[in-house]
Design a protein around this motif. Structure first.
Motif, PDB file in Angstrom:
ATOM      1  N   VAL A 105      -1.817  -7.281   3.034  1.00  0.00           N
ATOM      2  CA  VAL A 105      -1.844  -5.996   3.748  1.00  0.00           C
ATOM      3  C   VAL A 105      -3.051  -5.934   4.676  1.00  0.00           C
ATOM      4  O   VAL A 105      -2.925  -5.571   5.854  1.00  0.00           O
ATOM      5  CB  VAL A 105      -1.822  -4.801   2.773  1.00  0.00           C
ATOM      6  CG1 VAL A 105      -2.100  -3.487   3.505  1.00  0.00           C
ATOM      7  CG2 VAL A 105      -0.479  -4.731   2.036  1.00  0.00           C
ATOM      8  N   LYS A 162       4.342   2.757   7.973  1.00  0.00           N
ATOM      9  CA  LYS A 162       4.768   2.878   6.578  1.00  0.00           C
ATOM     10  C   LYS A 162       4.884   1.487   5.966  1.00  0.00           C
ATOM     11  O   LYS A 162       5.464   0.582   6.566  1.00  0.00           O
ATOM     12  CB  LYS A 162       6.118   3.595   6.507  1.00  0.00           C
ATOM     13  CG  LYS A 162       6.538   3.986   5.098  1.00  0.00           C
ATOM     14  CD  LYS A 162       7.829   4.806   5.154  1.00  0.00           C
ATOM     15  CE  LYS A 162       8.142   5.471   3.834  1.00  0.00           C
ATOM     16  NZ  LYS A 162       8.318   4.568   2.717  1.00  0.00           N
ATOM     17  N   LEU A 163       4.319   1.324   4.787  1.00  0.00           N
ATOM     18  CA  LEU A 163       4.453   0.064   4.050  1.00  0.00           C
ATOM     19  C   LEU A 163       5.814   0.032   3.367  1.00  0.00           C
ATOM     20  O   LEU A 163       6.414   1.088   3.133  1.00  0.00           O
ATOM     21  CB  LEU A 163       3.349  -0.049   2.990  1.00  0.00           C
ATOM     22  CG  LEU A 163       2.036  -0.715   3.419  1.00  0.00           C
ATOM     23  CD1 LEU A 163       1.374   0.022   4.554  1.00  0.00           C
ATOM     24  CD2 LEU A 163       1.111  -0.836   2.248  1.00  0.00           C
ATOM     25  N   TRP A 181      -7.874   1.424   3.110  1.00  0.00           N
ATOM     26  CA  TRP A 181      -6.931   0.699   3.982  1.00  0.00           C
ATOM     27  C   TRP A 181      -5.615   1.447   4.161  1.00  0.00           C
ATOM     28  O   TRP A 181      -4.986   1.346   5.212  1.00  0.00           O
ATOM     29  CB  TRP A 181      -6.652  -0.705   3.432  1.00  0.00           C
ATOM     30  CG  TRP A 181      -7.812  -1.619   3.614  1.00  0.00           C
ATOM     31  CD1 TRP A 181      -8.781  -1.923   2.691  1.00  0.00           C
ATOM     32  CD2 TRP A 181      -8.183  -2.329   4.795  1.00  0.00           C
ATOM     33  NE1 TRP A 181      -9.714  -2.775   3.232  1.00  0.00           N
ATOM     34  CE2 TRP A 181      -9.367  -3.043   4.524  1.00  0.00           C
ATOM     35  CE3 TRP A 181      -7.614  -2.427   6.062  1.00  0.00           C
ATOM     36  CZ2 TRP A 181      -9.992  -3.843   5.477  1.00  0.00           C
ATOM     37  CZ3 TRP A 181      -8.242  -3.228   6.997  1.00  0.00           C
ATOM     38  CH2 TRP A 181      -9.421  -3.928   6.713  1.00  0.00           C
ATOM     39  N   ILE A 182      -5.179   2.130   3.113  1.00  0.00           N
ATOM     40  CA  ILE A 182      -3.905   2.844   3.168  1.00  0.00           C
ATOM     41  C   ILE A 182      -4.093   4.242   2.581  1.00  0.00           C
ATOM     42  O   ILE A 182      -5.117   4.538   1.955  1.00  0.00           O
ATOM     43  CB  ILE A 182      -2.773   2.115   2.407  1.00  0.00           C
ATOM     44  CG1 ILE A 182      -3.046   2.093   0.897  1.00  0.00           C
ATOM     45  CG2 ILE A 182      -2.541   0.719   2.962  1.00  0.00           C
ATOM     46  CD1 ILE A 182      -1.860   1.637   0.051  1.00  0.00           C
ATOM     47  N   SER A 239       3.605   4.823   1.168  1.00  0.00           N
ATOM     48  CA  SER A 239       2.257   4.376   1.506  1.00  0.00           C
ATOM     49  C   SER A 239       2.197   4.059   2.989  1.00  0.00           C
ATOM     50  O   SER A 239       3.109   3.433   3.533  1.00  0.00           O
ATOM     51  CB  SER A 239       1.900   3.119   0.696  1.00  0.00           C
ATOM     52  OG  SER A 239       2.019   3.394  -0.678  1.00  0.00           O
ATOM     53  N   PRO A 294      -8.519   2.503   9.365  1.00  0.00           N
ATOM     54  CA  PRO A 294      -8.827   1.532   8.306  1.00  0.00           C
ATOM     55  C   PRO A 294     -10.202   0.912   8.513  1.00  0.00           C
ATOM     56  O   PRO A 294     -10.730   0.916   9.625  1.00  0.00           O
ATOM     57  CB  PRO A 294      -7.722   0.490   8.432  1.00  0.00           C
ATOM     58  CG  PRO A 294      -7.082   0.698   9.748  1.00  0.00           C
ATOM     59  CD  PRO A 294      -7.424   2.070  10.223  1.00  0.00           C
ATOM     60  N   ASP A 327      -5.770   1.926  -1.391  1.00  0.00           N
ATOM     61  CA  ASP A 327      -6.018   3.345  -1.146  1.00  0.00           C
ATOM     62  C   ASP A 327      -7.497   3.656  -1.377  1.00  0.00           C
ATOM     63  O   ASP A 327      -8.157   4.279  -0.538  1.00  0.00           O
ATOM     64  CB  ASP A 327      -5.121   4.176  -2.075  1.00  0.00           C
ATOM     65  CG  ASP A 327      -5.153   5.673  -1.785  1.00  0.00           C
ATOM     66  OD1 ASP A 327      -5.529   6.060  -0.658  1.00  0.00           O
ATOM     67  OD2 ASP A 327      -4.800   6.454  -2.686  1.00  0.00           O
ATOM     68  N   VAL A 337      -0.489   2.963   6.455  1.00  0.00           N
ATOM     69  CA  VAL A 337      -1.783   2.431   6.894  1.00  0.00           C
ATOM     70  C   VAL A 337      -2.661   3.626   7.264  1.00  0.00           C
ATOM     71  O   VAL A 337      -2.210   4.558   7.929  1.00  0.00           O
ATOM     72  CB  VAL A 337      -1.613   1.473   8.090  1.00  0.00           C
ATOM     73  CG1 VAL A 337      -2.966   0.965   8.577  1.00  0.00           C
ATOM     74  CG2 VAL A 337      -0.709   0.291   7.715  1.00  0.00           C
TER      75      VAL A 337
END
Length: 75
Positions: free
Chosen positions: A14, A28-29, A58-59, A67, A73, A54, A69
Motif C-alpha cells: 500500500v 478507495k482500497l 497512510w489511510i 478504507s 499521506p 490508519d 488513502v
C-alpha cells in the motif's frame, strides 16, 4: 530468508502504491474480502495491516464505507 508476514506485505504494498502514485489521496482500497483473495489470507492480517496503515496516517478507515488513502499521506 523467512517470508515477510502477510500484514507487513500489505503495508509495504500500500505504501509503495501511494508513493508511486498508483493510489492517489482519496482512492478507495480494495475491500477486506478482495484483499483476502488477493493475498490468500484470512481477514485477521488484513485488518491488522489496515489498522497499522490508519495509525501511521497512510489511510483512513471509515466504518461501513471502506478504507481510503489519506488526503495527506506521510512523505
Amino acid at each position: 530468508m523467512p517470508r515477510q508476514p502477510v500484514y507487513e506485505q500489505i503495508i509495504t504494498d500500500v505504501i509503495a502504491s501511494v508513493q508511486s502514485g498508483a493510489l492517489r489521496p482519496g482512492a478507495k482500497l480494495p475491500s477486506i474480502a478482495e484483499l483476502c483473495e488477493q493475498y490468500r489470507a484470512s481477514a485477521t492480517p488484513i485488518r491488522l495491516a489496515l489498522r497499522i496503515l490508519d495509525e501511521r496516517g497512510w489511510i483512513e478507515v471509515h466504518q461501513g464505507k471502506g478504507s481510503f488513502v489519506a488526503p495527506k499521506p506521510p512523505a
